[in-house]
Structure formats: C-alpha cells, structure tokens
Design an enzyme around this catalytic site. Structure first.
Site, PDB file in Angstrom:
ATOM      1  N   GLU A 110      49.749  42.117  65.709  1.00 32.80           N
ATOM      2  CA  GLU A 110      49.892  43.548  65.536  1.00 32.80           C
ATOM      3  C   GLU A 110      48.773  44.274  66.252  1.00 32.80           C
ATOM      4  O   GLU A 110      47.660  43.769  66.391  1.00 32.80           O
ATOM      5  CB  GLU A 110      49.841  43.898  64.043  1.00 32.80           C
ATOM      6  CG  GLU A 110      51.109  43.489  63.345  1.00 32.80           C
ATOM      7  CD  GLU A 110      51.223  44.064  61.955  1.00 32.80           C
ATOM      8  OE1 GLU A 110      52.323  44.045  61.418  1.00 32.80           O
ATOM      9  OE2 GLU A 110      50.214  44.539  61.410  1.00 32.80           O
ATOM     10  N   CYS A 124      43.710  49.806  68.434  1.00 28.45           N
ATOM     11  CA  CYS A 124      43.054  48.713  67.727  1.00 28.45           C
ATOM     12  C   CYS A 124      43.800  47.432  68.084  1.00 28.45           C
ATOM     13  O   CYS A 124      44.963  47.271  67.731  1.00 28.45           O
ATOM     14  CB  CYS A 124      43.137  49.034  66.234  1.00 28.45           C
ATOM     15  SG  CYS A 124      42.518  47.755  65.183  1.00 28.45           S
ATOM     16  N   CYS A 131      42.792  34.661  61.168  1.00 29.40           N
ATOM     17  CA  CYS A 131      41.331  34.577  61.295  1.00 29.40           C
ATOM     18  C   CYS A 131      40.840  33.415  60.448  1.00 29.40           C
ATOM     19  O   CYS A 131      41.363  33.172  59.363  1.00 29.40           O
ATOM     20  CB  CYS A 131      40.688  35.886  60.824  1.00 29.40           C
ATOM     21  SG  CYS A 131      38.901  35.932  61.081  1.00 29.40           S
ATOM     22  N   CYS A 135      36.706  36.434  54.792  1.00 28.46           N
ATOM     23  CA  CYS A 135      36.084  37.558  54.098  1.00 28.46           C
ATOM     24  C   CYS A 135      36.980  37.902  52.916  1.00 28.46           C
ATOM     25  O   CYS A 135      38.197  38.012  53.074  1.00 28.46           O
ATOM     26  CB  CYS A 135      35.928  38.752  55.037  1.00 28.46           C
ATOM     27  SG  CYS A 135      34.962  38.331  56.497  1.00 28.46           S
ATOM     28  N   CYS A 138      39.580  40.892  52.914  1.00 30.66           N
ATOM     29  CA  CYS A 138      40.419  41.085  54.101  1.00 30.66           C
ATOM     30  C   CYS A 138      41.694  40.261  54.009  1.00 30.66           C
ATOM     31  O   CYS A 138      41.647  39.066  53.738  1.00 30.66           O
ATOM     32  CB  CYS A 138      39.638  40.702  55.358  1.00 30.66           C
ATOM     33  SG  CYS A 138      40.637  40.734  56.857  1.00 30.66           S
ATOM     34  N   GLY A 186      41.629  38.952  63.638  1.00 29.06           N
ATOM     35  CA  GLY A 186      40.810  37.932  64.282  1.00 29.06           C
ATOM     36  C   GLY A 186      39.354  38.294  64.474  1.00 29.06           C
ATOM     37  O   GLY A 186      38.956  39.453  64.337  1.00 29.06           O
ATOM     38  N   GLU A 187      38.556  37.289  64.774  1.00 26.77           N
ATOM     39  CA  GLU A 187      37.128  37.460  65.029  1.00 26.77           C
ATOM     40  C   GLU A 187      36.912  37.358  66.553  1.00 26.77           C
ATOM     41  O   GLU A 187      36.951  36.257  67.112  1.00 26.77           O
ATOM     42  CB  GLU A 187      36.344  36.383  64.269  1.00 26.77           C
ATOM     43  CG  GLU A 187      34.866  36.303  64.609  1.00 26.77           C
ATOM     44  CD  GLU A 187      34.167  37.658  64.637  1.00 26.77           C
ATOM     45  OE1 GLU A 187      34.176  38.363  63.616  1.00 26.77           O
ATOM     46  OE2 GLU A 187      33.618  38.024  65.686  1.00 26.77           O
ATOM     47  N   LEU A 241      29.110  45.031  58.223  1.00 31.92           N
ATOM     48  CA  LEU A 241      27.956  44.706  57.388  1.00 31.92           C
ATOM     49  C   LEU A 241      28.362  44.546  55.913  1.00 31.92           C
ATOM     50  O   LEU A 241      28.196  43.493  55.327  1.00 31.92           O
ATOM     51  CB  LEU A 241      26.874  45.775  57.563  1.00 31.92           C
ATOM     52  CG  LEU A 241      25.514  45.419  56.983  1.00 31.92           C
ATOM     53  CD1 LEU A 241      24.927  44.187  57.626  1.00 31.92           C
ATOM     54  CD2 LEU A 241      24.538  46.585  57.107  1.00 31.92           C
ATOM     55  N   HIS A 242      28.851  45.621  55.330  1.00 30.27           N
ATOM     56  CA  HIS A 242      29.484  45.609  54.001  1.00 30.27           C
ATOM     57  C   HIS A 242      28.571  45.296  52.815  1.00 30.27           C
ATOM     58  O   HIS A 242      28.997  45.415  51.662  1.00 30.27           O
ATOM     59  CB  HIS A 242      30.676  44.650  53.949  1.00 30.27           C
ATOM     60  CG  HIS A 242      31.704  44.884  55.013  1.00 30.27           C
ATOM     61  ND1 HIS A 242      32.100  46.127  55.403  1.00 30.27           N
ATOM     62  CD2 HIS A 242      32.425  44.013  55.786  1.00 30.27           C
ATOM     63  CE1 HIS A 242      33.022  46.038  56.352  1.00 30.27           C
ATOM     64  NE2 HIS A 242      33.225  44.759  56.608  1.00 30.27           N
ATOM     65  N   ASN A 317      41.059  49.211  51.870  1.00 31.10           N
ATOM     66  CA  ASN A 317      42.522  49.253  51.899  1.00 31.10           C
ATOM     67  C   ASN A 317      43.056  48.112  51.055  1.00 31.10           C
ATOM     68  O   ASN A 317      42.934  46.954  51.439  1.00 31.10           O
ATOM     69  CB  ASN A 317      43.024  49.098  53.335  1.00 31.10           C
ATOM     70  CG  ASN A 317      42.694  50.314  54.157  1.00 31.10           C
ATOM     71  OD1 ASN A 317      43.089  51.419  53.815  1.00 31.10           O
ATOM     72  ND2 ASN A 317      41.938  50.107  55.226  1.00 31.10           N
ATOM     73  N   CYS A 360      42.829  48.939  58.550  1.00 36.16           N
ATOM     74  CA  CYS A 360      41.961  47.775  58.759  1.00 36.16           C
ATOM     75  C   CYS A 360      42.207  46.699  57.718  1.00 36.16           C
ATOM     76  O   CYS A 360      42.302  46.978  56.528  1.00 36.16           O
ATOM     77  CB  CYS A 360      40.500  48.179  58.607  1.00 36.16           C
ATOM     78  SG  CYS A 360      39.913  49.165  59.937  1.00 36.16           S
TER      79      CYS A 360
END
Ligand code: SAH
Ligand code: SF4
Length: 385
Positions: A110, A124, A131, A135, A138, A186-187, A241-242, A317, A360
């Site tokens: 996507e 984006c 991934c 996380c 996510c 993905g990273e 960062l989070h 989200n 996201c």
C-alpha cells in the site's frame, strides 16, 4: 506475453526487460550492449528514454518521437516500461488516497497520497512487504509475510500514483505530489540499497524531480545504517522515537534493546548537513497512560535540545486488538503545549484518511482483512450474485 499480463516484479517478459527503477548508467549499459553503441551514444539514448519515462510518464516507446522509428522498434522488441497494477483505490473525504498495488501474485503493498503536506502533497511509500520489527503499537509489524521491495517496486509506487493524479509531465507548476515519505510498510534501513537506488531515480532533476530535501526516510532506529543513509541519499531523516527512556522504548520499539536511545541520538547528531533548514523529524506516537505525561514532554524537549529537530506528535491510530489507546485530545494538547513553548512549531500531526484506514501503522493489514471479508461475502452469496 503482453505487458498487461505481466506481474510488475518480473524484470523480464520473455526476452524483454523492464526498464523501471534502473539507474541511468544501467540503462546506458543495456542500450550499449543491445545496439552496439559507443558509450557516449548509449548515454545519450539513456538520457532520452529516461526523460520519456520519468518526465513524460511514457509507457510506450512509440511516444518517444525524438528517437528514430527503427530504434523505437528495437527498444520495444527488447524492453518494456511497466506499472504495478492498482488493485484498490480509495479516496478519503479529506482527499487522502490509498492505493493497494499488486507487484506480483500474492505481493501487494500500500501507499497513501496525503494532500496539503510538505510543499503540496506527500506520498507515503512502502519499502518492504510487512516488517520484521515488532513495534507493539504498529499493525504492519504483526504481519507474517515480509520481503524487501526492489528499487523498481518502490519507484513503481510513485509512477502509479503520478498516473492516477495526472502528474505528467513532472515539472507541472501545479503539481500535487511534491514530497515523498518512507513511512509506509516496512523498515527502510533494512532495505537501504534498494531505497537509495529508488531515491536516486525519484530525485533526478530530469525526471520525477522530487528533490532530496523533500524526501524523508523514517526509521525505527537502525543505528548502523544511519550514516550510510546520509552519505548515499542525502535524504531527510525521521526517527520513530516514541519514548524518552530506554525501559519504555525497549517495550514499544524493541530494536531499542540493540540500539538504545543514547546511541540513536549520537547517530542523529552526526547526520550530514544538519541545520535549522535541515532538521531531523522525531516522531512520537501518543499512547494513553503510556508515554504522554507532562514530565515526558519536558524530557523529550531536553533530549533533543542539541539537535536541529522537528517534533511530530502522532495521535495513535488504533487497530483491532491493539494493546493501546490514543491519548485524549486534551492530553495531546497539553503535551504539545510544552513542546510548543520549547520552540517547536505545530507539532501535532493531523490524522488524515482515517475513514479509509490510511493512517500510519495501519497499512496493508486492514486491506487484507477487508478483502478476506469480501471473499467470505462472495462465497456465502453464491455464484448467482
Ligand atoms: N518502519 C519505519 C517507517 C514506517 S512506520 C519506522 O518505524 O519509522 C511510519 C511511522 O508510523 C512510524 O513513526 C511509526 O512508529 C508510526 N506508527 C506505526 N504504527 C502506528 C499507529 N498505530 N499509530 C500511529 N503511528 C504509528
Ligand atoms: Fe516496522 Fe516501523 Fe511498524 Fe516498527 S513502526 S513494526 S519498524 S513499520
């Protein structure tokens, strides 16, 4: 086989080769070999074809009118210019557009176009299918299937969306796609070679021409690859960062156990060409009762005080079964207030495309789910429907 039946990921259709995603040098080498051209002549042909592909959006060699008819025929015999297939396209009430693109059977990614971001609008893009980094907030990280996308598959996302937006030729004054962010699935720093090759194509001034300062690569913190990202792409850097301490970041972004915050920030400080005009974006997802206190806002500001930085607070989200909730709006505003007073302008990222699940961390998985339910509907409806 016609190109319509081809999967985009095939670099070859019979004896023909897909040209999308190749560097100028690779094009010149292919043309030199195919037509026994001297290097200078081969480079010239490569420049012409390049301009048709990336400036004019051509997919047909017959459009390339500055190339002789015979040579056009020779090109068409040996090469083709493909696009990923748009399997689904959803337009949000706020103008965001989400695309599900099929690269090959079973390989779908996507990408999301978001208007009014950057100079005009941002695309984006995804760098991997799924991934490998789990996380905990996510949804992409919960997917099983993972593979790197090729440079062609990354560039293909941009071309498909430019087709849909009607953004050819690329230098239109009223272009809506002005920025690229690697914040899809993905990273990107686990696939840096292909990401760098794709950026070289997208940034080329004689083609799609999105300058490197309008291309942002977001990483969860693959520290050893950050210097190479700077050196090879000169793209803008964003860091997920989070959290402001290692104990919490270890939980939210598990790669932190390998590369803790101090190492990550040291790599950021060393990123090339940082200045007030070229800042690193720090993303911070707002999780209710987890990372959203005033003390953490102050700590965030303190941590970043000696780095030219932008702060992006992302309302979480939610996704089905997610172990977190989004912080309340009042909490986000209070947090943003502290960040604001420290001199960071408009730090809250407005959620876009929520009605089409384009935000996201929600990419791909929802569409898989939706399509599974569609399949179910079709099955239960029977053959008559
Ligand atoms: N893998 C890269 C880039 C893709 S994720 C990275 O992690 O940076 C893009 C951004 O979306 C990251 O900042 C990520 O942390 C954030 N994100 C992931 N899931 C989210 C969710 N459910 N809500 C809000 N942001 C999320
Ligand atoms: Fe992967 Fe980024 Fe999602 Fe983490 S936030 S699982 S690194 S896509």
């Amino acid at each position: 086989m016609s190109t319509a039946e081809l999967s985009f990921s095939e670099t070859r259709a019979g004896s023909r080769r897909n040209l999308v995603g190749l560097s100028r040098e690779a094009l010149a080498a292919l043309f030199g070999e195919a037509f026994s051209l001297e290097p200078k002549k081969a480079r010239m042909r490569a420049s012409q074809v390049w301009r048709w592909i990336y400036h004019f959006g051509a997919t047909d060699f017959d459009r390339m009118t500055d190339i002789g008819k015979e040579m056009r025929g020779g090109l068409a015999e040996r090469f083709f210019i493909a696009r990923p297939e748009v399997v689904e396209r959803q337009v949000s009430t706020d103008g965001a557009r989400k695309y599900l693109l099929r690269m090959a059977p079973g390989t779908e990614v996507e990408c999301v176009f978001i208007p009014d971001v950057g100079r005009a609008g941002a695309l984006c893009v995804s760098s991997q299918v799924g991934c490998t980094l789990n996380c905990t907030f996510c949804h992409t990280g919960t997917q099983k299937l993972v593979r790197n996308l090729t440079a062609a598959e990354i560039v293909g996302q941009v071309l498909a969306v430019k087709d849909d937006l009607g953004e050819w030729p690329s230098n239109r004054e009223d272009r809506r796609l002005s920025n690229i962010v690697f914040m899809g699935m993905g990273e990107p720093l686990y696939n840096l070679d292909n990401v760098a090759a794709a950026i070289a194509v997208i940034a080329d001034g004689d083609g799609v021409s999105i300058s490197r300062r309008r291309i942002t690569v977001s990483t969860s913190g693959v520290v050893p690859e950050i210097p190479r990202l700077g050196e090879t792409t000169n793209a803008m850097l964003a860091i997920s960062l989070h959290a402001t301490n290692d104990a919490l970041r270890d939980r939210l972004v598990p790669i932190n156990r390998k590369y803790p915050i101090a190492e990550l920030l040291a790599a950021c400080r060393a990123y090339p060409d940082l200045s007030n005009a070229r800042r690193i974006t720090f993303e911070y997802v707002m999780l209710k009762g987890v990372n959203d206190t005033d003390a953490e806002a102050r700590e965030l500001v303190r941590l970043l005080s000696n780095i030219p930085a932008k702060i992006n607070l992302i309302p979480f989200n939610p996704w089905p079964g997610a172990p977190y909730e989004c912080s309340s709006w009042r909490r986000i505003e209070a947090f943003a207030d502290i960040v604001n007073r420290a001199g960071y302008a408009s730090p809250i990222r407005t959620p876009r495309g929520r009605d089409i699940l384009a935000a996201c961390g929600q990419l791909k998985s929802e569409s898989v789910k939706q399509r599974a339910s569609e399949r179910l509907r079709a099955q239960t409806a029977g053959p008559a429907s």
